[in-house]
Design a protein around this motif. Structure first.
Motif, PDB file in Angstrom:
ATOM      1  N   LEU A  55       0.817  -1.215   0.000  1.00 43.99           N
ATOM      2  CA  LEU A  55       0.000   0.000   0.000  1.00 43.99           C
ATOM      3  C   LEU A  55       0.850   1.264   0.000  1.00 43.99           C
ATOM      4  N   LEU A  56       2.169   1.125  -0.142  1.00 44.24           N
ATOM      5  CA  LEU A  56       3.050   2.290  -0.158  1.00 44.24           C
ATOM      6  C   LEU A  56       2.567   3.284  -1.214  1.00 44.24           C
ATOM      7  N   ASN A  57       2.340   4.534  -0.787  1.00 47.29           N
ATOM      8  CA  ASN A  57       1.838   5.596  -1.674  1.00 47.29           C
ATOM      9  C   ASN A  57       0.489   5.236  -2.310  1.00 47.29           C
ATOM     10  N   GLY A  58      -0.280   4.420  -1.615  1.00 45.01           N
ATOM     11  CA  GLY A  58      -1.584   4.036  -2.138  1.00 45.01           C
ATOM     12  C   GLY A  58      -2.503   3.589  -1.019  1.00 45.01           C
ATOM     13  N   GLY A  59      -3.543   2.853  -1.393  1.00 42.93           N
ATOM     14  CA  GLY A  59      -4.506   2.407  -0.399  1.00 42.93           C
ATOM     15  C   GLY A  59      -5.290   1.206  -0.878  1.00 42.93           C
ATOM     16  N   GLN A  60      -6.110   0.684   0.017  1.00 44.18           N
ATOM     17  CA  GLN A  60      -6.909  -0.502  -0.271  1.00 44.18           C
ATOM     18  C   GLN A  60      -8.280  -0.345   0.366  1.00 44.18           C
ATOM     19  N   SER A  61      -9.322  -0.559  -0.417  1.00 40.94           N
ATOM     20  CA  SER A  61     -10.677  -0.486   0.126  1.00 40.94           C
ATOM     21  C   SER A  61     -10.915  -1.635   1.096  1.00 40.94           C
ATOM     22  N   LEU A  62     -11.663  -1.342   2.142  1.00 37.99           N
ATOM     23  CA  LEU A  62     -12.032  -2.323   3.154  1.00 37.99           C
ATOM     24  C   LEU A  62     -13.549  -2.467   3.168  1.00 37.99           C
ATOM     25  N   PRO A  63     -14.069  -3.532   3.763  1.00 39.85           N
ATOM     26  CA  PRO A  63     -15.530  -3.633   3.906  1.00 39.85           C
ATOM     27  C   PRO A  63     -16.087  -2.405   4.624  1.00 39.85           C
ATOM     28  N   ASP A  64     -17.277  -1.977   4.235  1.00 41.78           N
ATOM     29  CA  ASP A  64     -17.853  -0.754   4.801  1.00 41.78           C
ATOM     30  C   ASP A  64     -18.126  -0.859   6.293  1.00 41.78           C
ATOM     31  N   ASP A  65     -18.188  -2.092   6.812  1.00 40.69           N
ATOM     32  CA  ASP A  65     -18.415  -2.273   8.249  1.00 40.69           C
ATOM     33  C   ASP A  65     -17.153  -2.774   8.957  1.00 40.69           C
ATOM     34  N   PHE A  66     -15.992  -2.493   8.368  1.00 37.11           N
ATOM     35  CA  PHE A  66     -14.731  -2.925   8.965  1.00 37.11           C
ATOM     36  C   PHE A  66     -14.642  -2.421  10.403  1.00 37.11           C
ATOM     37  N   TRP A  67     -14.261  -3.312  11.311  1.00 38.97           N
ATOM     38  CA  TRP A  67     -14.188  -3.008  12.743  1.00 38.97           C
ATOM     39  C   TRP A  67     -15.527  -2.470  13.272  1.00 38.97           C
ATOM     40  N   ASN A  68     -16.615  -2.956  12.675  1.00 30.21           N
ATOM     41  CA  ASN A  68     -17.971  -2.595  13.114  1.00 30.21           C
ATOM     42  C   ASN A  68     -18.257  -1.096  12.998  1.00 30.21           C
ATOM     43  N   THR A  69     -17.610  -0.443  12.040  1.00 25.52           N
ATOM     44  CA  THR A  69     -17.912   0.971  11.824  1.00 25.52           C
ATOM     45  C   THR A  69     -19.306   1.115  11.230  1.00 25.52           C
ATOM     46  N   GLU A  70     -19.961   2.208  11.570  1.00 28.12           N
ATOM     47  CA  GLU A  70     -21.310   2.474  11.078  1.00 28.12           C
ATOM     48  C   GLU A  70     -21.535   3.981  11.017  1.00 28.12           C
ATOM     49  N   GLU A  71     -22.554   4.373  10.282  1.00 34.47           N
ATOM     50  CA  GLU A  71     -22.802   5.794  10.056  1.00 34.47           C
ATOM     51  C   GLU A  71     -23.008   6.560  11.359  1.00 34.47           C
ATOM     52  N   SER A  72     -23.613   5.921  12.345  1.00 34.15           N
ATOM     53  CA  SER A  72     -23.883   6.598  13.616  1.00 34.15           C
ATOM     54  C   SER A  72     -22.600   6.965  14.368  1.00 34.15           C
ATOM     55  N   ASP A  73     -21.455   6.375  13.988  1.00 31.93           N
ATOM     56  CA  ASP A  73     -20.188   6.735  14.633  1.00 31.93           C
ATOM     57  C   ASP A  73     -19.875   8.218  14.462  1.00 31.93           C
ATOM     58  N   PHE A  74     -20.374   8.817  13.384  1.00 29.23           N
ATOM     59  CA  PHE A  74     -20.111  10.233  13.137  1.00 29.23           C
ATOM     60  C   PHE A  74     -20.912  11.143  14.073  1.00 29.23           C
ATOM     61  N   ASN A  75     -21.846  10.572  14.821  1.00 25.73           N
ATOM     62  CA  ASN A  75     -22.646  11.392  15.738  1.00 25.73           C
ATOM     63  C   ASN A  75     -21.861  11.833  16.963  1.00 25.73           C
ATOM     64  N   ASP A  76     -20.843  11.053  17.333  1.00 32.00           N
ATOM     65  CA  ASP A  76     -20.072  11.378  18.534  1.00 32.00           C
ATOM     66  C   ASP A  76     -18.637  10.903  18.333  1.00 32.00           C
ATOM     67  N   PHE A  77     -17.754  11.835  18.034  1.00 30.55           N
ATOM     68  CA  PHE A  77     -16.362  11.504  17.735  1.00 30.55           C
ATOM     69  C   PHE A  77     -15.664  10.873  18.936  1.00 30.55           C
ATOM     70  N   ASN A  78     -15.955  11.363  20.132  1.00 30.11           N
ATOM     71  CA  ASN A  78     -15.331  10.805  21.335  1.00 30.11           C
ATOM     72  C   ASN A  78     -15.735   9.350  21.550  1.00 30.11           C
ATOM     73  N   LEU A  79     -17.011   9.060  21.336  1.00 28.76           N
ATOM     74  CA  LEU A  79     -17.472   7.679  21.482  1.00 28.76           C
ATOM     75  C   LEU A  79     -16.847   6.775  20.422  1.00 28.76           C
ATOM     76  N   PHE A  80     -16.660   7.318  19.222  1.00 26.85           N
ATOM     77  CA  PHE A  80     -16.001   6.543  18.173  1.00 26.85           C
ATOM     78  C   PHE A  80     -14.581   6.171  18.596  1.00 26.85           C
ATOM     79  N   ALA A  81     -13.835   7.144  19.127  1.00 26.38           N
ATOM     80  CA  ALA A  81     -12.463   6.876  19.567  1.00 26.38           C
ATOM     81  C   ALA A  81     -12.445   5.829  20.679  1.00 26.38           C
ATOM     82  N   GLU A  82     -13.407   5.910  21.592  1.00 25.83           N
ATOM     83  CA  GLU A  82     -13.492   4.921  22.672  1.00 25.83           C
ATOM     84  C   GLU A  82     -13.804   3.533  22.114  1.00 25.83           C
ATOM     85  N   LYS A  83     -14.711   3.480  21.165  1.00 22.90           N
ATOM     86  CA  LYS A  83     -15.097   2.205  20.541  1.00 22.90           C
ATOM     87  C   LYS A  83     -13.902   1.548  19.851  1.00 22.90           C
ATOM     88  N   ILE A  84     -13.154   2.322  19.072  1.00 27.74           N
ATOM     89  CA  ILE A  84     -12.000   1.775  18.363  1.00 27.74           C
ATOM     90  C   ILE A  84     -10.893   1.400  19.350  1.00 27.74           C
TER      91      ILE A  84
END
Length: 251
Positions: A99-128
């Motif tokens: 991935l040097l100088n590039g990137g790779q797509s991951l599943p949209d729910d990687f590490w159980n991420t979800e749209e509601s994570d954007f509602n509270d940044f602090n809670l997202f950091a705690e979750k991760i």
């Protein structure tokens, strides 16, 4: 055009600071794309992007060795996890060399991420943070842990020989490890980290090298190679185009 992009940062909890340096929330709530120059900063990143009326998009970005021109798109929000070196082997359990100088797509729910994570940044950091704690059960090779600590504590200023001697690890083995997991040799990574550590002095208008560059021309050449710009252009940073100088230089 004034900068419409806002940022928030949370430093990693001490329980995961072997693996993560920080979390970032980046938001462009305007109706215009914002042009930026992305510079090498000696990290690889997990990026979650939410665009208006579109699903989440997750991507793992490798280490950058040069600058690139990019846009923070209109009506876009991003959450970014800045990984440290040990995260590749012990958290992601995978090399990021390809991935040097590039990137790779991951599943949209990687590490159980979800749209509601954007509602509270602090809670997202705690979750991760909790998720990484669960993934970090494997004991870290003491040579690799010592090497990582020395690299970051010295801001990349120690030589390969010094790092090898202090970590009690053969330099050839270290470079094989770096090439295998990160796609670049140790010296090149340290040069990038040293450059990233100069953002603060550049932001303050101190354009003479404070770190262990051999002289002023050496500092200027390294900056030009990694950013495509000279020191004075970085300092002026018109419209905050070099966003990392503005952000990291104020920390």
């Amino acid at each position: 055009m004034s900068n419409p992009v806002t940022f928030q940062k949370i430093n990693a909890h001490k329980s995961i600071n072997n693996f993560v340096s920080s979390f970032w929330l980046v938001e462009n709530n305007s109706d215009q794309d914002y042009a930026v120059v992305v510079m090498p900063d000696a990290s690889f990143d997990f990026v979650i992007t939410k665009k208006k009326n579109e699903p989440l998009h997750c991507i793992l970005m490798g280490i950058n060795t040069t600058f690139s021109n990019a846009f923070i798109e209109a009506d876009t929000r991003m959450m970014v996890i800045n990984f440290k070196l040990l995260a590749a082997e012990y958290i992601l359990k995978s090399s990021v060399a390809d991935l040097l100088n590039g990137g790779q797509s991951l599943p949209d729910d990687f590490w159980n991420t979800e749209e509601s994570d954007f509602n509270d940044f602090n809670l997202f950091a705690e979750k991760i943070t909790e998720h990484i704690q669960l993934l970090s059960g494997k004991a870290i090779d003491p040579r690799k842990q010592k090497l990582s600590q020395l690299i970051y504590a010295s801001s990349g200023e120690m030589t390969v020989k010094e790092l090898s001697e202090n970590a009690y690890w053969n330099s050839r083995q270290i470079n094989r490890y770096f090439t295998q997991y990160f796609g670049l040799p140790l010296k090149k990574f340290c040069n990038i980290l040293r450059f990233r550590s100069s953002f603060k002095q550049i932001n303050e208008g101190n354009l003479f090298p404070e770190l262990n560059y051999s002289d002023q021309p050496h500092f200027e050449r390294e900056v030009k190679k990694l950013t495509g710009a000279n020191l004075r252009t970085l300092f002026k940073n018109k419209n905050d185009r070099f966003i990392q100088v503005s952000l990291l230089g104020n920390l």
